[in-house]
Design an enzyme around this catalytic site. Structure first.
Site, PDB file in Angstrom:
ATOM      1  N   GLN A  10       0.836  -1.210   0.000  1.00  0.00           N
ATOM      2  CA  GLN A  10       0.000   0.000   0.000  1.00  0.00           C
ATOM      3  C   GLN A  10       0.871   1.261   0.000  1.00  0.00           C
ATOM      4  O   GLN A  10       0.659   2.189   0.785  1.00  0.00           O
ATOM      5  CB  GLN A  10      -0.938  -0.020   1.210  1.00  0.00           C
ATOM      6  CG  GLN A  10      -2.142  -0.939   1.025  1.00  0.00           C
ATOM      7  CD  GLN A  10      -3.108  -0.430  -0.027  1.00  0.00           C
ATOM      8  OE1 GLN A  10      -3.124   0.754  -0.363  1.00  0.00           O
ATOM      9  NE2 GLN A  10      -3.915  -1.325  -0.561  1.00  0.00           N
ATOM     10  N   SER A  11       1.831   1.325  -0.897  1.00  0.00           N
ATOM     11  CA  SER A  11       2.797   2.418  -0.907  1.00  0.00           C
ATOM     12  C   SER A  11       2.257   3.663  -1.602  1.00  0.00           C
ATOM     13  O   SER A  11       1.823   3.614  -2.760  1.00  0.00           O
ATOM     14  CB  SER A  11       4.060   1.948  -1.625  1.00  0.00           C
ATOM     15  OG  SER A  11       4.858   3.051  -2.006  1.00  0.00           O
ATOM     16  N   ASN A  12       2.331   4.795  -0.915  1.00  0.00           N
ATOM     17  CA  ASN A  12       2.001   6.082  -1.532  1.00  0.00           C
ATOM     18  C   ASN A  12       3.067   6.480  -2.548  1.00  0.00           C
ATOM     19  O   ASN A  12       2.772   7.125  -3.553  1.00  0.00           O
ATOM     20  CB  ASN A  12       1.892   7.172  -0.461  1.00  0.00           C
ATOM     21  CG  ASN A  12       0.817   6.871   0.562  1.00  0.00           C
ATOM     22  OD1 ASN A  12      -0.352   6.733   0.213  1.00  0.00           O
ATOM     23  ND2 ASN A  12       1.196   6.734   1.825  1.00  0.00           N
TER      24      ASN A  12
END
Ligand SMILES: *Cc1c(COP(=O)(O)O)cnc(C)c1O
Length: 335
Positions: A80-82
């Site tokens: 879930q990397s921005n």
């Protein structure tokens, strides 16, 4: 001090973000904080691809990738990397291909964590997603992937973890100046800047941008990932590189303040103080924080006030680094 001219090695940023972002007083959240005057630096409003702090770094990194003739970028991070979301969007905007190596860093297996939030956006931006192989170093996997792409005729460029290099940190070196200029225009004096810290480039840039200034606020990184003292040295190394690249005075280790209390129970896992901080921001200001970074950042700020590190009568800027898209990977938090 006098600003030295930037070195010729520094490329012109590609221009992705809406800058400057707002700096605004937050009286409701200030009451909850119970001490200092509180200003919010709204880097959730950098605009590009739903905003967040990676845009400022990627403006410089993509400038270098383009200067090197790259047509494809690769980067690795948690599922879930921005950073991956904003990288995928920047590649799309600049007509490049993005390959994301998404790592299993958080013990969450539900459908929302797997498919919603930033993952949904990565797919929307047309990125190619690769699953991280457990037991293999991400850097080695990226290198192998880059080699395969090169053999297929692509010109790949690998972006470091979080875009946290001396070049990427230029985005926050300039953001530090933006904060001081906007605060001065508002008649505010800033004593502290507090923000969530992960790969360290945001803090490194701020520290590099403030070193050598008589009016420098103290920068406090709230760690959400690492708990080892070596983290401070790693941030300092990026900050020293960033300062050198910009022709600025060198920061020292004492300039790099890191709080480790909010990491527990682990990266990507909020604790009760995280959830309380997120609810406080939402219910006093209508401000959306996330459970991985900014919720922990605000909880860390609350702790700095409670322990007296930040006193009443002082002014603190909480740097909102974005991350709200990741909230939708955690749909049951306030159920
Ligand atoms: C990446 C990120 C951070 C941490 O920034 P670093 O430069 O990696 O330390 C903080 N907040 C959000 C929302 C992020 O995505």
């Amino acid at each position: 001090m006098t600003d030295l001219p930037a070195t010729a090695a520094l490329p012109e940023p590609v221009g992705l973000c809406h800058l400057p972002t707002p700096l605004e007083h937050a009286p409701g959240l200030e009451k909850w904080l119970g001490g200092p005057r509180l200003l919010l630096k709204r880097d959730d409003c950098t605009g590009f691809a739903l905003g967040g702090n990676k845009g400022r770094k990627l403006e410089f990194i993509f400038a270098e990738a383009q200067a090197k003739g790259a047509d494809t970028v690769l980067t690795a991070a948690g599922l879930q990397s921005n950073h991956c979301r904003q990288t995928a969007a920047a590649a799309a905007r600049l007509g490049m291909e993005a390959h994301l190596l998404l790592l299993h860093m958080v013990q969450r297996e539900d459908a929302a964590y797997r498919d919603s939030g930033n993952v949904l956006l990565d797919r929307l931006f047309g990125a190619t997603i690769h699953a991280g192989e457990p037991g293999l170093a991400p850097a080695d996997q990226l290198a192998a992937l880059a080699q395969t792409l090169e053999k297929a005729g692509r010109r790949p460029f690998v972006i470091e973890f979080g875009g946290s290099t001396p070049l990427g940190a230029q985005g926050y070196l300039r953001a530090a100046e933006e904060i001081l200029a906007d605060a001065a225009a508002m008649g505010e004096r800033v004593d502290h800047i507090v923000h969530a810290s992960g790969s360290g480039g945001t803090q490194a840039g701020l520290v590099a941008g403030l070193a050598g200034r008589a009016d420098a606020p103290k920068v406090h990184g709230i760690s959400v990932l690492r708990t080892d003292e070596g983290y401070i040295d790693d941030i300092l190394a990026i900050a020293l590189g960033a300062a050198a690249l910009a022709g600025r005075p060198a920061p020292t280790r004492a300039d790099v303040r890191v709080a480790f209390e909010e990491v527990a129970p682990g990266y990507g896992e909020p604790n009760p103080a995280t959830l309380e901080a997120m609810a406080a921001a939402a219910r006093t200001e209508g401000l959306v924080l996330d459970p991985v970074y900014t919720g922990k950042g605000l909880a860390g700020l609350k702790r700095l006030v409670a322990t007296g590190t930040i006193g009443p009568g002082e002014t603190v800027v909480f740097l909102h680094t974005g991350g709200a898209p990741g909230l939708f990977a955690y749909p049951s938090l306030y159920a």
